[in-house]
Design a protein around this motif. Structure first.
Motif, PDB file in Angstrom:
ATOM      1  N   THR A 189      17.706   3.854 -23.712  1.00 15.10           N
ATOM      2  CA  THR A 189      17.582   3.888 -22.813  1.00 15.10           C
ATOM      3  C   THR A 189      17.104   3.326 -22.097  1.00 15.10           C
ATOM      4  O   THR A 189      16.470   2.750 -22.271  1.00 15.10           O
ATOM      5  N   PRO A 190      17.242   2.555 -20.874  1.00 11.99           N
ATOM      6  CA  PRO A 190      16.790   1.347 -19.925  1.00 11.99           C
ATOM      7  C   PRO A 190      16.216   2.284 -19.665  1.00 11.99           C
ATOM      8  O   PRO A 190      15.347   1.423 -18.316  1.00 11.99           O
ATOM      9  N   TYR A 191      16.196   3.313 -18.913  1.00  9.30           N
ATOM     10  CA  TYR A 191      15.656   3.906 -17.757  1.00  9.30           C
ATOM     11  C   TYR A 191      14.311   4.539 -18.248  1.00  9.30           C
ATOM     12  O   TYR A 191      14.129   5.695 -19.045  1.00  9.30           O
ATOM     13  N   MET A 192      12.969   4.326 -17.437  1.00 10.85           N
ATOM     14  CA  MET A 192      11.903   4.427 -18.137  1.00 10.85           C
ATOM     15  C   MET A 192      11.663   6.131 -17.993  1.00 10.85           C
ATOM     16  O   MET A 192      11.030   6.543 -18.700  1.00 10.85           O
ATOM     17  N   ASP A 193      11.782   6.485 -16.678  1.00 11.76           N
ATOM     18  CA  ASP A 193      11.774   7.652 -16.599  1.00 11.76           C
ATOM     19  C   ASP A 193      11.945   8.786 -17.391  1.00 11.76           C
ATOM     20  O   ASP A 193      12.032   9.769 -17.706  1.00 11.76           O
ATOM     21  N   GLU A 194      13.190   8.444 -17.941  1.00 13.08           N
ATOM     22  CA  GLU A 194      13.405   9.496 -18.865  1.00 13.08           C
ATOM     23  C   GLU A 194      13.096   9.193 -20.231  1.00 13.08           C
ATOM     24  O   GLU A 194      13.586   9.888 -21.317  1.00 13.08           O
ATOM     25  N   ALA A 195      12.030   8.351 -20.475  1.00 12.55           N
ATOM     26  CA  ALA A 195      11.179   8.440 -21.646  1.00 12.55           C
ATOM     27  C   ALA A 195      10.429   9.729 -21.949  1.00 12.55           C
ATOM     28  O   ALA A 195      10.078  10.238 -23.327  1.00 12.55           O
ATOM     29  N   MET A 196      10.319  10.841 -20.388  1.00 20.71           N
ATOM     30  CA  MET A 196       9.456  11.306 -20.462  1.00 20.71           C
ATOM     31  C   MET A 196       9.678  11.910 -21.150  1.00 20.71           C
ATOM     32  O   MET A 196       9.381  13.714 -21.523  1.00 20.71           O
ATOM     33  N   ARG A 197      11.372  12.346 -21.886  1.00 21.93           N
ATOM     34  CA  ARG A 197      12.444  13.602 -21.719  1.00 21.93           C
ATOM     35  C   ARG A 197      11.986  14.091 -23.567  1.00 21.93           C
ATOM     36  O   ARG A 197      11.992  14.978 -24.214  1.00 21.93           O
ATOM     37  N   CYS A 198      11.915  13.075 -24.197  1.00 23.20           N
ATOM     38  CA  CYS A 198      11.588  12.068 -25.828  1.00 23.20           C
ATOM     39  C   CYS A 198      10.727  13.008 -26.052  1.00 23.20           C
ATOM     40  O   CYS A 198       9.335  13.011 -25.527  1.00 23.20           O
ATOM     41  N   ASP A 199       9.739  13.545 -27.380  1.00 25.61           N
ATOM     42  CA  ASP A 199       9.386  13.513 -28.259  1.00 25.61           C
ATOM     43  C   ASP A 199       8.264  12.786 -28.468  1.00 25.61           C
ATOM     44  O   ASP A 199       7.259  12.771 -28.006  1.00 25.61           O
TER      45      ASP A 199
END
Lengths: 310, 368
Positions: A189-199
């Motif tokens: 993903t290019p969206y940084m905010d989605e990173a928080m959803r990953c392990d």
């Protein structure tokens, strides 16, 4: 056993090095995020992992299988969602799903359990043509199609690009649920905010992995202190900070400018310099680095290293 | 097998959902055969001509009547002086002027042969030639009748017979030609475009990561076009037979067999094109230039191969349609059997093997 191990992968397109010596691994049952801007080499890497491209060097193992040698087995084990919507636009939702089920030697009924949550949301539109769905629904359909054969590995290339914020959140909720069913998931993903959803996440830029960590610990990757600065004339402020030799990385972040300072520079000296410039309503505070800050910081450092190399 | 049927089903859905595809598949053959049927004509009828008659005796009047009664000519003007000839040609209404000299009737009765001058508008040389030939034939015929009545003198008379096409119908040429053309178009163009479409829309990426074998993907994509092309071949033969009266002298079964072999050759060509083109437009352009034009121009469909420069004659041997056209002419018009067409069939099969070989070698199991 559903681990993805990526070792020293490189890929060139002519003179352009799309992927440079990349190594990381996705653990069994993990939701792993590959974060990076457009053109970072995420899609190339994902295509190598899905056996669609051959790497120039390095090797990848999915479970016990080698991605180059055992590509036929690998292709049965993975569910892949390409970056571009690539279902058949002129077929209906149901026809698309049925087609991919038959192609993978399965049926909708057989694995309905797995896709139930997702398919349930698009089922009211099952007789609508895929081309006429909204962006969010298209992605849900594509995910359903990728899951229809009960893959062990789910590999998603920018699944939420071009999708509204609500649908994006829903999409990640679905991935969470799939993870709990034991599927190893790699999503870019290019969206940084989605990173928080990953392990765990890997930050990728210009074909290189800048770092791999848990999202909560990623801020520790910056040794330097981070500061948020704001003033009335943000434009001038940003220009000044960009040129200022004491500042390592500058990043416009909402209403604030986030900066990190070079090693050996302390807060007081930069405060003094700013005061001399006479910015009105100047605010200056120490902050906890967010993923985007880390990213910018690492990127800046990478750019400087490249410069030093040359 | 279940997977393969799934693929077929999907492909038929694509075809029947896309208006453009439907138009090409079902509209094109009908439109083409009608266009070719009515446009390509080597016969002339009702040509407007003018006459400059210096004699104005009973013989020339009889000859003029004969010309008009033939149905080929329509005498628009009786000219008074040679000056008018040029003007009328410039006007463009008439294609030919026939000039009868003075004392036409007397010469004929004296047993001498009077001459007739034909002046033709040769802006379209082929047409002018045909018009000239028709006029000549009628005049000779007339002269023969008259001289026999008057002097009973005998000369050499030539009697033509046109074997396999007694009336020289051009439909005998264009129906086989159109068949070759349509089969080539549907099989090669449609299949190459449909494979290229999967690449363009990215669905090939998913098909590649699926457990489908490449051969299954390709066959699943082209099979529907085999069936449709075949249905079209039958309908073209029927239209040719019923509307334009083209006979089927030989065995229908053999004709179908040859058509199936040709369809497979064309498909193999289409698959080969699709392996080297990444989007629909490229596939389309390649098919157009590599297949359509040579099929039209070099197969003997429109221009006889014997009249081509040697280089083009050589080139024509690698055009599949040339051999197919040969076969169907032999079967449909001459009623020839296997003994006359096995060589051409072998050539087509050979081409099929080569094209498929190249495609299999080029087929990518991965992306580039």
């Amino acid at each position: 056993m559903s681990e993805i191990r990526i070792e020293n992968i490189s890929k060139n397109y002519g003179k352009v090095q799309a992927v440079k010596n990349v190594s990381f691994s996705v653990k069994s049952g993990e939701l792993f995020g590959l974060i990076g801007p457009d053109g970072a080499g995420k899609s190339s890497l994902i295509r190598i992992i899905t056996s669609l491209l051959l790497p120039d060097s390095g090797n990848i193992q999915l479970g016990e299988y080698d991605v180059v040698k055992d590509y036929k087995i690998i292709r049965r084990l993975i569910g892949y969602m390409p970056g571009k919507f690539s279902l058949y636009q002129d077929l209906t939702v149901k026809e698309n799903l049925e087609f991919f089920a038959t192609v993978f030697g399965s049926s909708i009924e057989e694995n309905y359990d797995l896709i139930k949550d997702i398919y349930h949301q698009i089922e009211p539109f099952k007789n609508r043509r895929a081309g006429k769905l909204s962006g969010g629904m298209k992605q849900k359909l594509a995910l359903s199609c990728a899951l229809i054969h009960k893959p062990e590995f789910l590999i998603l290339d920018e699944p939420t690009t071009g999708v509204d914020a609500v649908s994006r959140a829903e999409f990640w909720d679905m991935l969470d649920r799939l993870k709990s069913k034991g599927i190893s998931i790699l999503a870019s993903t290019p969206y940084m905010d989605e990173a928080m959803r990953c392990d765990r996440i890997a930050l990728m830029q210009k074909g290189e992995i800048l770092g791999t960590n848990k999202p909560s610990e990623i801020s520790k990757m910056i040794q330097h202190d981070m500061f948020g600065v704001r003033a009335d004339d943000m434009y001038k402020l940003k220009q000044f900070l960009s040129k200022c030799i004491d500042v390592d990385a500058v990043n416009l972040f909402g209403q604030e400018i986030h900066i990190s300072l070079k090693t050996g520079i302390n807060e007081t000296s930069i405060r003094e310099k700013l005061a001399l410039q006479g910015f009105s309503n100047l605010e200056f505070r120490q902050i906890e680095a967010e993923i985007e800050d880390v990213f910018i910081h690492l990127m800046t450092r990478q750019a400087k290293e490249v410069k030093n190399d040359q | 097998m279940k997977r393969f049927i799934g693929l077929l089903q999907k492909e038929f859905l694509h075809i029947f959902r896309d208006v453009r595809t439907i138009m090409i598949l079902f509209g094109m053959p009908v439109v083409q055969i009608l266009i070719f049927g009515y446009v390509i004509k080597n016969e002339v009828s009702e040509v407007d001509i003018a006459v400059l008659d210096y004699s104005r005796d009973e013989t020339t009047i009889a000859l003029k009547n004969k010309l008009e009664a033939s149905g080929y000519f329509n005498i628009l003007y009786e000219l008074q002086s040679p000056k008018e000839i040029h003007e009328h040609f410039k006007e463009g209404k008439i294609k030919e002027v026939i000039v009868f000299p003075k004392g036409f009737s007397e010469k004929l009765t004296q047993g001498k042969s009077p001459s007739v001058q034909l002046i033709l508008d040769a802006t379209d040389p082929n047409y002018a030639q045909i018009v000239g030939q028709y006029t000549e034939a009628i005049c000779l015929d007339f002269g023969l009748q008259e001289s026999q009545i008057i002097s009973q003198s005998s000369g050499i008379s030539i009697q033509n017979r046109m074997f396999f096409n007694e009336k020289m119908e051009s439909s005998y040429l264009f129906v086989p030609g159109t068949m070759a053309f349509i089969l080539m178009l549907l099989s090669a163009l449609m299949s190459s475009v449909s494979i290229a479409r999967e690449k363009e829309f990215g669905s090939m990426e998913i098909l590649l990561v699926s457990p489908l074998k490449p051969i299954q993907v390709v066959l699943g994509k082209v099979m529907p076009y085999v069936i449709l092309a075949f249905a079209n071949a039958v309908s073209v033969i029927l239209v040719g037979n019923l509307v334009f009266g083209v006979p089927i002298e030989g065995s229908m079964l053999l004709l179908m067999l040859a058509s199936v072999i040709f369809v497979f050759t064309a498909l193999a060509l289409g698959i080969m094109i699709s392996t080297i083109s990444n989007n629909q437009l490229t596939a389309m352009m390649m098919s157009m230039f590599v297949l359509m034009l040579p099929t039209m121009l070099l197969s003997g469909f429109i221009f006889p191969i014997e009249n081509m420069p040697v280089f083009l004659q050589w080139l024509s041997t690698i055009i599949p349609a040339r051999w197919y056209l040969d076969i169907i002419k032999i079967i449909m018009l001459k009623g020839g059997g296997m003994a006359f067409i096995w060589q051409q069939l072998l050539i087509l099969i050979g081409m099929f093997v080569v094209f498929i070989g190249i495609s299999v070698k080029n087929y990518k199991i991965r992306l580039e």
